[in-house]
Design a protein around this motif. Structure first.
Motif: not given
Length: 607
Positions: A232-241
């Motif tokens: 979980h280290t890529m900050g505010d980069q959009p994540a997938y749901i």
């Protein structure tokens, strides 16, 4: 190949094995199935076996496993031995993230889709017989659609679909469809009329009973585990749901989803709880409910939750491999269940060590962990030949993204592990890697054949398992010995693998060494930072430990989340998967070849 090695290999190939698949009662992740090669599974001209997004369903007296991109599916009677089924009527061009449903005495299968696609049905899946329930799923009301060429979009307020579908039938017979996979959009759901009462044959009309609604969004600002990237280290980069799955338990509805990305070690399962199939839903404070960021197997997201024949609950997930491409994956399975107050749990502790497959209803608190410990970590490995850059030492590093490669893929190549002492060996797992592979589709030579030998002195050898006549491809071959044996050396003797190179990432040996378990870790400290989604956890090293399990949860008797760390990693790290406003309890245990320590003193993490 030297003639002496050839003669030794031939002699041992002819001996009777001491291990038999028919008597195997344990399993280890990744699941031991013949993961498929496909034209769709290649990266820059390199092909690889892969499996992801598993949907396991019980139909009749068997279990069926469907996954992303396979020219069929798998069947099992015991959840340990899996046989591939090649359907006789299969219109799917490599279905992705399929949904399953058992209803009306039938097994239904739906693939992910951006346009009209079929819904298949079977009453004889063991024999590969399927037919069309409908050749075209209904358009999602209000969604972007396509013209007859399948190319020109008509914009709507919802994305096309259903992609990553999930099907659920409630006790009243009503059916619900859930779907979605995006780094910007939520998950959706609606009631679906499956037209069970119709006497029509092929071409049944399906329809939406309710208007599709968006009801589950990611909230990484408050849910640390929903942030993207490794740990979980890529900050505010959009994540997938993605990866919708629904279960009902004790009158409540448990909507499960995968996040934040299948291509990292932290891919996990979250759950929202509701009083009806379409909500409203409430976020579970103990999320992620399924999580395995450390160890040989990492990742536990986007799968399915089901009950076995004895009423035990299991959860499947997608583990990250990522050697040839970031989306190279495998499948794992963990025990799961619910507490009396409704809290859902998935147990990934020692989730890549051997697990017992129960033949009864498990008692509360009864574990499936065998207690067989890892005997091969960082042990000396030697090979008959080695390709430059891929030494035999990589065979025992517990990293599936590094691998030994033989100079030639010929029968008689050997690998020998020196376990140091003479522990009691109970199981061995051979994990192959695809190095510069050029295989696509099925072929008669896609089989895995080898012999495992054991010795106490390195001169006199016994056959532990003989797979020289195997007719299956087993990229993650797990062998449980019929009889435990005290051994110092384990030798792999190669016969055949259906790949361009003989490449093995890890040979993992399990059992127990004589002696007491390690002491419990001391001086455990856990402190939240200014960002309360994170906490630094540290402890004093335990002499002789192979590794540690950092465990946390909502209470001392509910430490359901685990981060496995090996002893050559720092005994201090940042845990980034916490939820804001939630109180946690943290503890650490040590493990070695003898067993597992007592749990350390628990430490509270205030909200």
């Amino acid at each position: 190949m030297p003639r002496l090695v050839s003669l030794i290999a031939s002699a041992f190939f002819s001996l009777m094995p001491l291990a038999s698949a028919a008597t195997q009662h344990t399993f280890a992740n990744p699941l031991d199935i013949d993961y498929r090669y496909s034209w769709e599974q290649m990266n820059e001209g390199i092909s690889y076996r892969t499996g992801a997004d598993p949907a396991i369903v019980r139909y009749g007296d068997a279990y069926y496993l469907f996954q992303t991109i396979a020219d069929g599916y798998w069947m099992s009677k015991d959840l340990v031995h899996w046989d591939f089924v090649k359907p006789d009527h299969w219109p799917y061009d490599g279905h992705v993230a399929p949904a399953t449903l058992v209803a009306d005495g039938k097994l239904f299968l739906m693939q992910s889709a951006f346009g009209p696609r079929p819904l298949m049905v079977s009453t004889a899946p063991a024999h590969g017989r399927w037919s069309f329930w409908t050749r075209s799923l209904p358009f999602i009301p209000g969604a972007t659609q396509y013209d007859e060429s399948g190319k020109l979009p008509f914009k709507g307020k919802l994305p096309p679909g259903p992609w990553d579908p999930g099907l659920f039938r409630d006790d009243d017979g009503k059916v619900y469809l859930y779907w979605g996979s995006s780094d910007t959009l939520p998950l959706y759901g609606a009631q679906l009329d499956m037209n069970f009462g119709s006497t029509e044959g092929e071409g049944k009309r399906l329809a939406f009973v309710t208007t599709p609604e968006a009801f589950i969004h990611l909230d990484p600002a408050n849910h640390g585990w929903e942030r993207f990237g490794p740990d979980h280290t890529m900050g505010d980069q959009p994540a997938y749901i993605e990866g919708s799955w629904m279960n009902k338990h004790a009158g409540r509805y448990y909507f499960q989803y995968g996040a934040p990305g299948t291509e990292y070690n932290v891919y996990g399962t979250g759950v929202y709880i509701g009083s009806s199939p379409l909500g409203p839903f409430e976020y579970a404070p103990y999320n992620p409910v399924g999580y395995k960021p450390g160890g040989f197997v990492t990742g536990a997201g986007h799968g399915s939750t089901f009950d076995d024949a004895y009423g035990n609950t299991w959860n499947t997930g997608t583990l990250w491999l990522g050697a040839n491409w970031k989306f190279e994956r495998r499948i794992d399975m963990f025990p799961a269940g619910w507490h009396d107050d409704g809290q859902m749990w998935i147990d990934t502790r020692f989730g890549d060590f051997p697990q017992r497959m129960p033949d009864h209803k498990l008692r509360d608190g009864e574990s499936t962990f065998t207690g067989w410990m890892l005997l091969s970590y960082r042990k000396k490995a030697t090979a008959s030949s080695t390709l430059v850059g891929h030494p035999a030492s990589l065979l025992t590093d517990e990293d599936p993204r590094t691998f030994w490669v033989a100079a030639t893929n010929e029968p008689g190549q050997t690998v020998t592990l020196d376990l140091g002492g003479t522990p009691t060996v109970r199981a061995v797992q051979v994990n192959y890697a695809d190095y510069q592979s050029d295989r696509y589709g099925d072929a008669p030579d896609l089989v895995t054949q080898f012999v495992l030998q054991g010795s106490t002195d390195g001169r006199h050898w016994n056959v532990l398992a003989d797979l020289s006549a195997s007719d299956r491809d087993r990229p993650n071959a797990y062998i449980e010995l019929d009889q435990p044996a005290k051994l110092r050396y384990i030798r792999y003797v190669h016969k055949h693998v259906g790949a361009k190179h003989l490449a093995i990432s890890d040979i993992r040996v399990f059992g127990n060494a004589d002696g007491p378990a390690p002491q419990a870790p001391r001086d455990v400290v856990a402190k939240r930072g200014s960002d309360t989604r994170e906490a630094v956890v540290s402890w004093k090293p335990v002499p002789g430990a192979v590794g540690y399990n950092v465990r946390w949860g909502l209470a001392a008797d509910r430490l359901h989340s685990t981060y496995q760390r090996f002893a050559d990693q720092p005994t201090s790290f940042t845990l980034r998967s916490l939820n804001r406003g939630v109180r946690y309890v943290v503890a650490v245990e040590a493990f070695d070849e003898h067993g597992v320590s007592e749990l350390s003193q628990t430490v509270e993490l205030a909200p």
